[in-house]
Scaffold this active site. Structure first.
Site, PDB file in Angstrom:
ATOM      1  N   LYS A 124       0.832  -1.208   0.000  1.00 42.50           N
ATOM      2  CA  LYS A 124       0.000   0.000   0.000  1.00 42.50           C
ATOM      3  C   LYS A 124       0.871   1.264   0.000  1.00 42.50           C
ATOM      4  O   LYS A 124       0.692   2.163  -0.816  1.00 42.50           O
ATOM      5  CB  LYS A 124      -0.926   0.028   1.215  1.00 42.50           C
ATOM      6  N   LYS A 159      -8.322   0.842   4.797  1.00 36.61           N
ATOM      7  CA  LYS A 159      -7.804  -0.525   4.688  1.00 36.61           C
ATOM      8  C   LYS A 159      -6.527  -0.691   5.485  1.00 36.61           C
ATOM      9  O   LYS A 159      -5.737   0.260   5.645  1.00 36.61           O
ATOM     10  CB  LYS A 159      -7.569  -0.900   3.226  1.00 36.61           C
ATOM     11  N   ARG A 209      -5.886  -5.163 -12.632  1.00 33.64           N
ATOM     12  CA  ARG A 209      -4.571  -5.702 -12.297  1.00 33.64           C
ATOM     13  C   ARG A 209      -3.697  -5.662 -13.557  1.00 33.64           C
ATOM     14  O   ARG A 209      -4.019  -6.281 -14.570  1.00 33.64           O
ATOM     15  CB  ARG A 209      -4.695  -7.121 -11.767  1.00 33.64           C
ATOM     16  N   ARG A 224     -11.122  -6.497 -12.369  1.00 35.43           N
ATOM     17  CA  ARG A 224     -11.852  -7.307 -11.384  1.00 35.43           C
ATOM     18  C   ARG A 224     -13.065  -6.511 -10.934  1.00 35.43           C
ATOM     19  O   ARG A 224     -12.961  -5.557 -10.169  1.00 35.43           O
ATOM     20  CB  ARG A 224     -10.918  -7.664 -10.239  1.00 35.43           C
ATOM     21  N   ARG A 232     -15.527  -4.127  -3.068  1.00 30.96           N
ATOM     22  CA  ARG A 232     -14.220  -4.679  -3.418  1.00 30.96           C
ATOM     23  C   ARG A 232     -14.290  -5.479  -4.720  1.00 30.96           C
ATOM     24  O   ARG A 232     -15.209  -6.261  -4.930  1.00 30.96           O
ATOM     25  CB  ARG A 232     -13.711  -5.586  -2.300  1.00 30.96           C
ATOM     26  N   ASP A 272      -2.351  -2.386  -9.065  1.00 28.02           N
ATOM     27  CA  ASP A 272      -3.807  -2.287  -8.967  1.00 28.02           C
ATOM     28  C   ASP A 272      -4.209  -0.878  -9.357  1.00 28.02           C
ATOM     29  O   ASP A 272      -3.750   0.099  -8.749  1.00 28.02           O
ATOM     30  CB  ASP A 272      -4.280  -2.597  -7.551  1.00 28.02           C
ATOM     31  N   GLU A 280      -2.545   0.221  -5.332  1.00 30.70           N
ATOM     32  CA  GLU A 280      -1.620  -0.678  -4.646  1.00 30.70           C
ATOM     33  C   GLU A 280      -0.573  -1.169  -5.644  1.00 30.70           C
ATOM     34  O   GLU A 280      -0.817  -1.204  -6.851  1.00 30.70           O
ATOM     35  CB  GLU A 280      -2.354  -1.894  -4.043  1.00 30.70           C
ATOM     36  N   ASN A 282       1.596  -4.574  -5.851  1.00 33.54           N
ATOM     37  CA  ASN A 282       1.754  -5.897  -5.242  1.00 33.54           C
ATOM     38  C   ASN A 282       3.119  -6.485  -5.596  1.00 33.54           C
ATOM     39  O   ASN A 282       3.388  -6.769  -6.764  1.00 33.54           O
ATOM     40  CB  ASN A 282       0.645  -6.823  -5.728  1.00 33.54           C
TER      41      ASN A 282
END
Length: 318
Positions: A124, A159, A209, A224, A232, A272, A280, A282
């Protein structure tokens, strides 16, 4: 290439959607020797990093999808490369594994992704390295600062910093009577910083993504899309994965981040993106390989394995 894959127990994965499994299939298809171990099976003998590991054969099917050979204790220096694919949370256990693997790096083993970068780049917080790419954001453990941000933005996402798969994510609007208890719960009574971001309504079109291999994006993203009544988009939270070509803005975002990823040794990364922003980055165990491969006839894991093999050849020739 002798490849060690460090992952959560293989018996518990869903092979039809697991990106680590795709990497193992791709390595096997190219005649590389693949061994399997778990984070709990890494250990240290004096100053030598070791693994209790076994050769593994994988099969692209839903049942009886792997076969393990005999487990032995082997030094990590027996391997050319280690794929670290343990899922978050990034807790003390995860941190300890990176320390063990850093000793393998010191001995010349290529660990992917680089352990120091994985420790440094919280998935994050790493977005703050690229302020031109991030939505309005605040990170704090203080309720007053978080409430002031919620009041200024009106509609926000709160979050935790160390979870995955949409765990612990709340949408909080200004005036929500549950605001205080949500903040108290997430911050552990004001002791643990959390992230607050402006809610991005573009989530309705998907939390995209974008997969990056050595700083370069795969040309398609997996959007997504949240399930009905859900904020979410994470697949683990019931989101639907719809592939689509990268937009001009998404290519620009990837170009902003890519050079830093390459410099830090972050070979396989997932961005993301919601709307115009990266939410984000990852770096631990990004997924979505299988979904994108199926929709567009790609071989993302194969591209990754070939990149690793080529880089190893260059390293050995240097």
């Amino acid at each position: 290439m002798k490849l060690l894959v460090v992952m959560d127990p293989i018996a518990s994965i869903k092979p039809w959607k697991d990106s680590t499994f795709a990497m193992m299939l791709a390595a096997q298809a190219r005649d590389h020797r693949v061994h399997y171990t778990t984070p709990a099976d890494l250990w240290l003998d004096q100053a030598t990093p070791m693994a209790h590991c076994a050769p593994v054969e994988v099969f692209d099917r839903r049942e009886e999808y792997y076969q393990l050979g005999t487990f032995t204790h082997r030094p990590l220096t027996d391997f050319d490369a280690v794929l670290m694919r343990q899922d978050p949370p990034f807790d003390q256990r995860y941190l300890t594994v990176t320390h063990l693997l850093s000793l393998a790096e010191k001995a010349g083993v290529w660990v992917i992704n680089a352990t120091q970068a994985v420790r440094d780049c919280n998935e994050k917080l790493f977005t703050a390295w690229f302020p031109q790419c991030m939505p309005p954001t605040r990170v704090s453990a203080r309720a007053d600062l978080l409430k002031a941000f919620i009041a200024a933005q009106q509609d926000t996402i709160l979050k935790p910093l160390h979870a995955m798969g949409g765990a612990g994510i709340f949408r909080v609007r200004h005036g929500d009577p549950n605001t205080s208890v949500i903040i108290e719960t997430l911050t552990q009574q004001g002791q643990m910083p959390i992230m607050a971001q402006r809610f991005l309504p573009e989530i309705a079109q998907g939390d995209k993504r974008i997969l990056m291999i050595d700083g370069e994006p795969v040309p398609y993203a997996l959007a997504r899309i949240p399930a009905q009544g859900e904020t979410r988009g994470n697949l683990a939270a019931g989101g639907e994965g719809v592939g689509m070509p990268l937009s001009e803005r998404e290519r620009w975002l990837a170009a902003q981040v890519g050079p830093t990823l390459k410099e830090k040794g972050l070979v396989f990364v997932g961005l993301d993106v919601i709307g115009d922003y990266i939410t984000e980055i990852n770096v631990t165990s990004p997924t979505c390989i299988r979904e994108l491969d199926a929709q567009f006839g790609l071989d993302i894991a194969g591209d990754l394995i070939e990149h690793i093999a080529q880089r190893l050849t260059q390293r050995n020739q240097a």
